[in-house]
Design a protein around this motif. Structure first.
Motif, short mmCIF file in Angstrom:
data_model
loop_
_atom_site.label_atom_id
_atom_site.label_comp_id
_atom_site.label_asym_id
_atom_site.label_seq_id
_atom_site.Cartn_x
_atom_site.Cartn_y
_atom_site.Cartn_z
N VAL A 195 66.11 3.78 -23.86
CA VAL A 195 65.64 4.40 -25.09
C VAL A 195 65.41 3.28 -26.08
CG1 VAL A 195 66.25 5.86 -27.06
CG2 VAL A 195 66.74 6.63 -24.74
N GLY A 196 64.23 3.26 -26.69
CA GLY A 196 63.91 2.16 -27.60
C GLY A 196 63.01 2.57 -28.73
N ASP A 197 62.84 1.66 -29.65
CA ASP A 197 62.02 1.90 -30.85
C ASP A 197 61.21 0.65 -31.12
OD1 ASP A 197 60.89 2.71 -33.17
OD2 ASP A 197 62.74 2.95 -34.30
N VAL A 198 59.89 0.79 -31.11
CA VAL A 198 58.99 -0.33 -31.36
C VAL A 198 58.80 -0.51 -32.85
CG1 VAL A 198 56.68 -1.24 -30.95
CG2 VAL A 198 57.82 0.10 -29.18
N ARG A 199 58.82 -1.74 -33.31
CA ARG A 199 58.54 -2.00 -34.72
C ARG A 199 57.08 -1.63 -35.02
NH1 ARG A 199 55.98 -5.86 -37.67
NH2 ARG A 199 56.77 -6.30 -39.77
N GLY A 200 56.88 -0.90 -36.09
CA GLY A 200 55.53 -0.52 -36.46
C GLY A 200 55.18 0.87 -35.96
N LYS A 201 53.95 1.30 -36.26
CA LYS A 201 53.48 2.62 -35.89
C LYS A 201 52.05 2.54 -35.40
CE LYS A 201 56.40 4.92 -39.35
NZ LYS A 201 56.43 5.83 -40.53
N GLY A 202 51.53 3.69 -34.99
CA GLY A 202 50.13 3.76 -34.59
C GLY A 202 49.90 3.29 -33.16
N LEU A 203 48.62 3.03 -32.85
CA LEU A 203 48.25 2.64 -31.50
C LEU A 203 48.90 1.34 -31.04
CD1 LEU A 203 44.48 3.66 -31.41
CD2 LEU A 203 46.43 4.82 -30.36
N PRO A 204 49.03 0.30 -31.89
CA PRO A 204 49.73 -0.91 -31.42
C PRO A 204 51.15 -0.62 -30.95
CG PRO A 204 48.53 -1.39 -33.43
CD PRO A 204 48.47 0.10 -33.26
N ALA A 205 51.86 0.26 -31.67
CA ALA A 205 53.22 0.59 -31.26
C ALA A 205 53.22 1.35 -29.94
CB ALA A 205 53.91 1.42 -32.34
N VAL A 206 52.26 2.26 -29.76
CA VAL A 206 52.16 2.99 -28.50
C VAL A 206 51.88 2.03 -27.35
CG1 VAL A 206 50.88 4.76 -27.24
CG2 VAL A 206 51.44 5.10 -29.64
N GLY A 207 50.99 1.05 -27.58
CA GLY A 207 50.69 0.06 -26.53
C GLY A 207 51.91 -0.76 -26.15
N THR A 208 52.69 -1.16 -27.16
CA THR A 208 53.91 -1.92 -26.87
C THR A 208 54.92 -1.07 -26.11
OG1 THR A 208 53.59 -3.25 -28.87
CG2 THR A 208 55.78 -3.25 -27.89
N ALA A 209 55.05 0.20 -26.51
CA ALA A 209 55.97 1.09 -25.81
C ALA A 209 55.56 1.25 -24.35
CB ALA A 209 56.01 2.45 -26.51
N ALA A 210 54.25 1.40 -24.11
CA ALA A 210 53.77 1.52 -22.73
C ALA A 210 54.06 0.25 -21.94
CB ALA A 210 52.27 1.83 -22.73
N LEU A 211 53.93 -0.91 -22.58
CA LEU A 211 54.23 -2.17 -21.91
C LEU A 211 55.70 -2.24 -21.52
CD1 LEU A 211 53.56 -5.11 -21.09
CD2 LEU A 211 54.02 -5.76 -23.47
N VAL A 212 56.58 -1.88 -22.44
CA VAL A 212 58.02 -1.92 -22.16
C VAL A 212 58.37 -0.99 -21.01
CG1 VAL A 212 60.31 -1.39 -23.09
CG2 VAL A 212 58.64 -2.60 -24.49
N LEU A 213 57.81 0.20 -21.02
CA LEU A 213 58.12 1.16 -19.96
C LEU A 213 57.59 0.70 -18.61
CD1 LEU A 213 57.70 4.67 -21.58
CD2 LEU A 213 59.78 3.47 -20.97
N GLY A 214 56.40 0.10 -18.61
CA GLY A 214 55.85 -0.38 -17.35
C GLY A 214 56.73 -1.44 -16.72
N VAL A 215 57.19 -2.38 -17.54
CA VAL A 215 58.08 -3.43 -17.02
C VAL A 215 59.42 -2.83 -16.60
CG1 VAL A 215 59.24 -5.60 -17.58
CG2 VAL A 215 56.94 -5.14 -18.47
N PHE A 216 59.93 -1.89 -17.40
CA PHE A 216 61.22 -1.29 -17.06
C PHE A 216 61.16 -0.57 -15.73
CE2 PHE A 216 63.79 2.60 -17.06
CZ PHE A 216 65.06 2.04 -17.10
N ARG A 217 60.10 0.19 -15.48
CA ARG A 217 60.00 0.93 -14.24
C ARG A 217 60.03 0.00 -13.03
NH1 ARG A 217 55.25 3.82 -17.12
NH2 ARG A 217 56.28 5.56 -18.17
N GLU A 218 59.29 -1.08 -13.13
CA GLU A 218 59.24 -2.03 -12.00
C GLU A 218 60.58 -2.75 -11.84
OE1 GLU A 218 56.86 -2.49 -9.81
OE2 GLU A 218 55.69 -0.88 -10.71
N ALA A 219 61.11 -3.25 -12.96
CA ALA A 219 62.34 -4.04 -12.87
C ALA A 219 63.53 -3.17 -12.46
CB ALA A 219 62.62 -4.71 -14.21
#
Length: 398
Positions: A195-219
């Motif tokens: 469970v996490g919280d990306v600094r900022g809002k909007g599409l950049p924050a959504v992109g960062t959240a997607a990046l974190v989840l993608g790495v988490f799923r693999e790792a």
């Protein structure tokens, strides 16, 4: 006897088919009437009618005819250009008839009619522009809903040995998704979650959240050590984030029954609920910086091990919950709310918490908020749900 004949020849009675046909016809008529009611400019026509009646009652001494322009103007907010033109045409015809009946001067009547035509044309144009903006907004919402379905997958009631419930609210209701993230997956090393919280809002924050989840799923699938999972997320964010961007997160794992591992990277402390209902904040024994900021400090995250017995529950959340304020600027007391509403069903617990949170802020959150609650059922509790091939059903979401 009719039932016997029906069983004998294998057909239903004719009256039954007739009633079904009549029922379908009535249903179609009701749908048509409902659609007509929703699209017809009823209120604008009503306003035009009221103005006409007032003019007739008031007599020729009072000039109420310019108020007929309210009809097409109001129609522009609810109807398409065709409906606006119809209301405008009705207003012009009635204005001409009433003006002639009242004996209005020709010049004055012409001015009123010209104003009505101008308002009608302008309103029709405004209606057309509004319809175009609504189509664009519908397309944007469709994209947001598609992203939501791709990242916010439905949460099963059980994942591995846990009963699970998740509630997520984006601050922008139209966006459906935001910068908060969560995932819960069974792996060869037990159930793992983030469970996490990306600094900022909007599409950049959504992109960062997607990046974190993608790495988490693999790792989470590849790494036997939970700290190695966190390290892979850190390396990925260091390559892809800006110098001022970061992600606070709690990464937890359940390698074996009765044992819970946790790594807290600058995130709000989870709340542990014992079988007796006592709520305790799990403060990190070794505080670590948020993900993406490791290079700025010498503090490395540490692994925290907790006992997690039957009947215990763990609530992971984001700061959109604890920083929610009421009209008096008072923060929402999550620990007290959890103690009031905790029960053996995580879904019911989060439903009550979420409703109370919205009541606290007056119905609209000002920041994204995520709640993830897991419970280790007692031996007499519900059993896990498995998918095809006997694998546990998992959920992953942003």
């Amino acid at each position: 006897m009719s039932q016997a004949r029906q069983r004998h020849d294998g057909r239903r009675p004719i009256w039954s088919r007739g009633y079904r046909a009549a029922g379908r016809g009535a249903s179609a008529r009701r749908r048509a009437i409902a659609q007509l009611t929703a699209t017809a400019p009823i209120l604008p026509v009503l306003i035009v009618t009221v103005v006409v009646l007032v003019d007739l009652v008031g007599g020729s001494g009072a000039c109420w005819l310019p108020l007929l322009a309210a009809g097409p103007a109001l129609a522009a907010t609810t109807n398409g250009p065709r409906g606006v033109l119809c209301v405008g045409l009705l207003a012009v015809v009635l204005c001409a008839a009433l003006g002639t009946w009242d004996g209005r001067p020709h010049q004055a009547l012409t001015a009123v009619l010209s104003a009505l035509v101008a308002v009608t044309l302008a309103s029709a144009l405004a209606s057309r522009l509004r319809a175009g903006r609504e189509r664009v907004l519908a397309a944007v919402r469709s994209v947001a809903e598609t992203a939501q379905h791709a990242l916010l997958k439905p949460v099963p009631q059980t994942v591995g040995p846990f009963q699970v419930a998740v509630r997520y609210s984006a601050a922008a209701a139209e966006a459906r998704i935001g910068g908060d993230l969560y995932a819960l997956i069974p792996t060869p090393y037990g159930v793992r979650m983030i469970v996490g919280d990306v600094r900022g809002k909007g599409l950049p924050a959504v992109g960062t959240a997607a990046l974190v989840l993608g790495v988490f799923r693999e790792a989470a699938w590849d790494e036997p050590d939970l700290l190695a999972v966190v390290e892979r997320i850190e390396r990925s964010l260091a390559r892809n984030l800006g110098s001022d961007d970061f992600v606070t997160a709690v990464v937890a794992g359940h390698p074996e029954r009765g044992r819970l591992e946790m790594v807290n990277c600058g995130h709000a402390p989870p709340l542990l609920v014992g079988a007796s209902g006592e709520v305790e904040a799990v403060e990190p024994t070794r505080p670590a910086p948020p993900l993406g900021l490791r290079a700025l400090t010498d503090h490395a995250p540490g692994l925290q091990v907790l006992p997690f017995a039957d009947g215990d529950q763990l609530l992971l959340y984001t700061d959109g919950v604890t920083e929610a304020r009421d009209g008096g600027r008072e923060f929402y007391p999550l620990d007290e709310g959890l103690a009031r509403h905790v029960c053996d069903d995580p879904s019911r617990t989060l439903d009550a918490l979420h409703d109370e949170l919205l009541d606290h802020v007056g119905g609209r959150l000002h920041d994204d908020a995520a709640l993830l609650l897991i419970r280790m059922p007692t031996p007499s509790g519900p059993t896990p749900t498995t998918g095809p091939g006997g694998r546990d059903v998992a959920t992953e979401a942003v």
